[in-house]
Enzyme design. Structure first.
Site, PDB file in Angstrom:
ATOM      1  N   HIS A  93       0.741  -1.223   0.041  1.00  0.00           N
ATOM      2  CA  HIS A  93       0.007   0.000  -0.020  1.00  0.00           C
ATOM      3  C   HIS A  93       0.905   1.324  -0.139  1.00  0.00           C
ATOM      4  CE1 HIS A  93       0.224  -0.302   4.628  1.00  0.00           C
ATOM      5  NE2 HIS A  93       0.077   1.084   4.330  1.00  0.00           N
ATOM      6  N   ASP A 229       1.064  -7.890   2.209  1.00  0.00           N
ATOM      7  CA  ASP A 229       1.202  -6.324   2.053  1.00  0.00           C
ATOM      8  C   ASP A 229       2.607  -5.876   1.797  1.00  0.00           C
ATOM      9  OD1 ASP A 229       0.896  -3.411   1.734  1.00  0.00           O
ATOM     10  OD2 ASP A 229      -0.407  -3.329   3.576  1.00  0.00           O
ATOM     11  N   SER A 659       4.227   2.028   8.512  1.00  0.00           N
ATOM     12  CA  SER A 659       4.035   1.051   7.532  1.00  0.00           C
ATOM     13  C   SER A 659       5.211   0.936   6.451  1.00  0.00           C
ATOM     14  CB  SER A 659       2.639   1.297   6.439  1.00  0.00           C
ATOM     15  OG  SER A 659       1.604   1.276   6.863  1.00  0.00           O
TER      16      SER A 659
HETATM   17  N1  ARG Z   1      -4.388   0.158   7.605  1.00  0.00           N
HETATM   18  C1  ARG Z   1      -2.981   0.170   7.082  1.00  0.00           C
HETATM   19  C2  ARG Z   1      -2.560   1.670   7.037  1.00  0.00           C
HETATM   20  O1  ARG Z   1      -2.798   2.410   8.022  1.00  0.00           O
HETATM   21  C3  ARG Z   1      -3.011  -0.280   5.707  1.00  0.00           C
HETATM   22  C4  ARG Z   1      -3.741   0.538   4.705  1.00  0.00           C
HETATM   23  C5  ARG Z   1      -3.924  -0.124   3.217  1.00  0.00           C
HETATM   24  N2  ARG Z   1      -5.067  -1.260   3.026  1.00  0.00           N
HETATM   25  C6  ARG Z   1      -6.226  -0.857   2.789  1.00  0.00           C
HETATM   26  N3  ARG Z   1      -7.060  -1.874   2.584  1.00  0.00           N
HETATM   27  N4  ARG Z   1      -6.681   0.432   2.533  1.00  0.00           N
HETATM   28  O2  ARG Z   1      -1.876   2.060   6.427  1.00  0.00           O
HETATM   29  N1  GLU Z   2      -0.817   1.189   7.814  1.00  0.00           N
HETATM   30  C1  GLU Z   2      -0.296   2.163   8.565  1.00  0.00           C
HETATM   31  C2  GLU Z   2       0.656   3.015   7.504  1.00  0.00           C
HETATM   32  O1  GLU Z   2       0.288   3.291   6.365  1.00  0.00           O
HETATM   33  C3  GLU Z   2       0.401   1.693   9.421  1.00  0.00           C
HETATM   34  C4  GLU Z   2      -0.463   1.272  10.508  1.00  0.00           C
HETATM   35  C5  GLU Z   2      -0.837   1.902  11.634  1.00  0.00           C
HETATM   36  O2  GLU Z   2      -1.189   3.135  11.451  1.00  0.00           O
HETATM   37  O3  GLU Z   2      -0.224   1.356  12.656  1.00  0.00           O
HETATM   38  O4  GLU Z   2       1.185   3.885   8.183  1.00  0.00           O
END
Ligand code: ARG
Ligand code: GLU
Length: 724
Positions: A93, A229, A659
């Site tokens: 991502h 990911d 991330s």
């Molecule tokens: N929650 C994770 C972050 O904050 C992954 C985001 C990407 N994945 C998604 N299904 N949108 O970045």
């Molecule tokens: N998916 C999140 C990011 O893009 C990291 C996960 C979190 O927020 O802990 O930074």
């Protein structure tokens, strides 16, 4: 009688025991994201928890620490260097936006994945950057001397800004690198980071969405998790291994520091570290400020985005080109939407507001007795009054941001303003048309990822939310238009998109080509511009002056508040809130079981992935090649006794920005790549609860397996260095 008395006694002791347990600190889970240069004072504790290398290997004053293998990837992610030839591992991502730029209906990397077969196949990613942190130094003593704590922020800030500029210049001159000074603990400390930013970054490997976004938004922020990911890029350097703009003959960056990869895994309880760039946390704010997030900002944003995402999904599912235009935007909007739901839940079950209130009571009692700094007792009452004075404005503003500006056409309305200005210039008619056309062309980036029919639907579903919630404070134009369209936002929407020049690139260009001086009114009356301007005026006149004033005073008070908290809780080790600078968090591999013994394990496997396979769903469709590899258990050297680990959780304190961060074992070797947090723990940006907060990582063996067996990119393994 005796029996039941005995039972009662046993029960009594059990209760005491359980009650007691709750007060014992969870031994291994550790709150905090620490500045690497301050880790030395944690060395004993880290060693007690399992660390087996000296702190100096993680970060070394004199250079040569593993910090040189952790990079800020793009503007808000982390990446790690995993080979001597500048190979970077980060999240899928995190690479998504860059890959979208390389993707077309013909070369649909989201569908097929991309695995370079050699250096010559790596694809340049214009605009992508990678920043190394060479050194950090506490420069508080050069920034703050002579400035009193209670000096008002306007004066204070201007003195500090001047000092920062001068000092950054000194460092840049001295080191030949970039220097950035940032504030920590709300302005109680300042640190400089000496950095190098590379701009020739190329794509090496990117699994298809069937792996890289597997589980999609359904599983986002959720444990158990089944997403591969990750993605792989490479840093290229110019002469002397230094940053250089893209050139075909740039060479892979020669990395002296990179992470060794440990493929023997981990077990529950093992020591772990996450090294990366957490973006924002607010651990020390007052209950009044937290309450704004909890009961105003989060709920409004969640409700608005629920509507918007529904509309986007319908259109994206119906047409592949809309999918390709909106997929990256959608991921960003959905990400916040879901996180805030977990956050609200976590804050609620943790009684976060009540906990803050209890803390504030103790603090206030202490502050009243504090004669050395008499202003301390006024901090909380002032914060409270400040918040109360703007809560209604914050409410309106959040509705405007999410609902009115959530409509792309209105948000873009501001671009028409620039065109209007052209009519005031002393242009000949042909110059006028030229300039207008240039401006219209300048919006190509916007139209590339815009679909009018989708946005029109968004208007019809978001506008009613705003009209209802803010009915006491609507701009006159909005009221008139609503009435004119018989109180139907759908009708209103139709007429806006029929009329507005902005609704399509062709329409706008057509207008620009034929415009004459007499056409300025057409622009001024364009509904997109009117809608933008009228609501912007309300913000500018009624909302922002008060909210900005509140933010200024809040910033000032929060600086005093955290410094006072540090004297109030002298024993406590305060880590600075995240500010997108390099931090290290440590904890341990740990399952998640907040509400009972059933709980989940700490690891998922490929078997779990295949069990979720649903060929009718875009989110849960396992690529057939992956199923084949599963069936034949063809895991190469990456499997473990016939299983393939996929993801795992640990109790490390992380945040957005982490991330892509390297997840390390007790020897500083790479065991995974961080990519998320568990739903019930996303409130860790405000309150860390070791029972619920978990970071989620891709197991490095899954990454290697996908590269090697799925992608046929085994050549990359030759650059890496493995240990067991
Ligand atoms: N929650 C994770 C972050 O904050 C992954 C985001 C990407 N994945 C998604 N299904 N949108 O970045
Ligand atoms: N998916 C999140 C990011 O893009 C990291 C996960 C979190 O927020 O802990 O930074």
């Amino acid at each position: 009688m005796f029996e039941s008395k005995r039972m009662a006694k046993v029960l009594f002791f059990i209760l005491i025991f359980i009650g007691g347990l709750q007060f014992l600190p969870a031994v291994n889970a550790k709150e905090g994201m620490w500045i690497p240069a301050t880790l030395k004072k944690h060395e004993n504790q880290m060693k007690a928890l399992g660390l087996e290398i000296p702190i100096e290997e993680l970060y070394n004053e004199n250079g040569g620490g593993l910090n040189n293998a952790v990079v800020l990837f793009g503007r808000g992610c982390t990446g790690e260097i995993i080979s001597s030839k500048g190979l970077i591992l980060t999240n899928h991502h995190c690479g998504y936006g860059s890959v979208q730029g390389l993707t077309s209906l013909k070369n649909d990397y989201f569908a097929t994945g991309f695995f370079a077969k050699g250096l010559n196949e790596e694809i340049p990613c214009p605009g992508l950057t990678v920043t190394f942190i060479r050194k950090m130094e506490n420069v508080t003593q050069k920034i703050l001397p002579g400035i009193s704590d209670t000096l008002k922020d306007a004066i204070r800030d201007s003195i500090i800004a001047g000092r920062i500029k001068g000092l950054e210049r000194d460092y840049e001159y001295k080191t030949g690198m970039d220097a950035t000074i940032k504030s920590y603990y709300e302005g109680n400390q300042y640190w400089v980071a000496i950095t190098e930013t590379y701009t020739d970054i190329r794509l090496t490997a990117f699994p298809p969405n069937g792996i890289g976004t597997f589980g999609g938004d359904d599983e986002n922020w959720i444990w158990p998790r089944h997403t591969g990911d990750f993605s792989v890029f490479r840093v290229y350097a110019g002469a002397n291994n230094k940053p250089a703009t893209y050139a075909a003959n740039n060479k892979p960056y020669d990395a002296t520091k990179f992470f060794k990869i440990n493929t023997s895994g981990y077990k529950e309880g093992d020591f772990t570290m996450v090294y990366g760039f957490p973006g924002t946390t607010m651990e020390y704010i007052s209950s009044f400020e937290l309450n704004q997030v909890y009961s105003i900002i989060d709920p409004i944003s969640i409700a608005a985005r629920t509507k918007k995402l529904n509309v986007w999904s319908n259109h994206m599912n119906a047409k592949r080109d809309v999918f390709l235009k909106y997929t990256s935007k959608r991921a960003t909007v959905a990400n916040g939407w879901k996180k805030w739901q977990g956050e609200v839940l976590g804050l609620k079950v943790n009684n976060a507001i009540e906990k803050k209130q209890a803390f504030e009571k103790g603090f206030q009692d202490w502050a009243i007795k504090n004669i050395r700094e008499p202003y301390v007792k006024n901090i909380l009452p002032q914060l409270q009054a400040g918040a109360a004075g703007v809560n209604d404005l914050i409410f309106q503003d959040q509705h405007i941001r999410e609902e009115v500006f959530g409509i792309e056409l209105i948000q873009q309305g501001v671009s028409l303003d620039k065109m209007v200005a052209c009519f005031r210039g002393k242009f000949s008619e042909s110059e006028l048309r030229d300039t207008l056309q240039k401006l219209a062309k300048g919006l190509d980036w916007f139209y590339k990822n815009y679909d009018m029919e989708t946005d029109k639907d968004v208007f019809a579903s978001l506008m009613p939310l705003y009209m209802r919630a803010c009915k006491q404070n609507l701009p006159l134009y909005y009221k008139e238009q609503y009435r004119k369209h018989l109180n139907s936002c759908r009708r209103w929407s139709k007429s806006v998109y029929n009329k507005s020049l902005l609704a399509s690139s062709d329409r706008l260009l057509e207008f620009a080509k034929k415009a004459t001086q007499a056409d300025s009114n057409v622009l001024k009356e364009d509904p997109a511009l009117r809608l933008y301007n009228e609501v912007a005026a309300i913000r500018k006149e009624k909302i922002s002056p008060k909210v900005d004033a509140y933010k200024t005073i809040k910033h000032y008070l929060n600086r005093l508040y955290i410094s006072a908290q540090m004297s109030y809780e002298e024993q406590k080790d305060f880590y600075p809130d995240a500010n997108l600078t390099l931090r290290l968090a440590y904890g341990n591999v740990k399952g998640l079981d907040p509400d009972g013994p059933a709980g989940y394990s700490f690891q998922t496997t490929l078997g779990d992935v295949v069990a979720l396979d649903d060929t009718t769903s875009t989110q849960f469709k396992v690529p057939s090649k992956l199923k084949e590899l599963y069936k034949t258990k063809d895991y190469g050297r990456w499997g473990v006794n016939g299983t393939m680990p996929v993801a795992f959780i640990a109790a490390n304190h992380t945040s957005g920005g982490n991330s892509g961060s390297p997840v390390l074992n007790n020897k500083g070797e790479l065991i995974g790549t961080n990519f998320d947090r568990a739903y019930e723990g996303t409130m860790s940006d405000y309150l860390f609860d070791p029972n619920r907060c978990r970071n989620i990582s891709v197991d490095i063996r899954y990454t290697l397996f996908i590269l090697d067996k799925f992608g046929g990119a085994g050549w990359l393994m030759d650059e890496m260095s493995f240990t067991k």
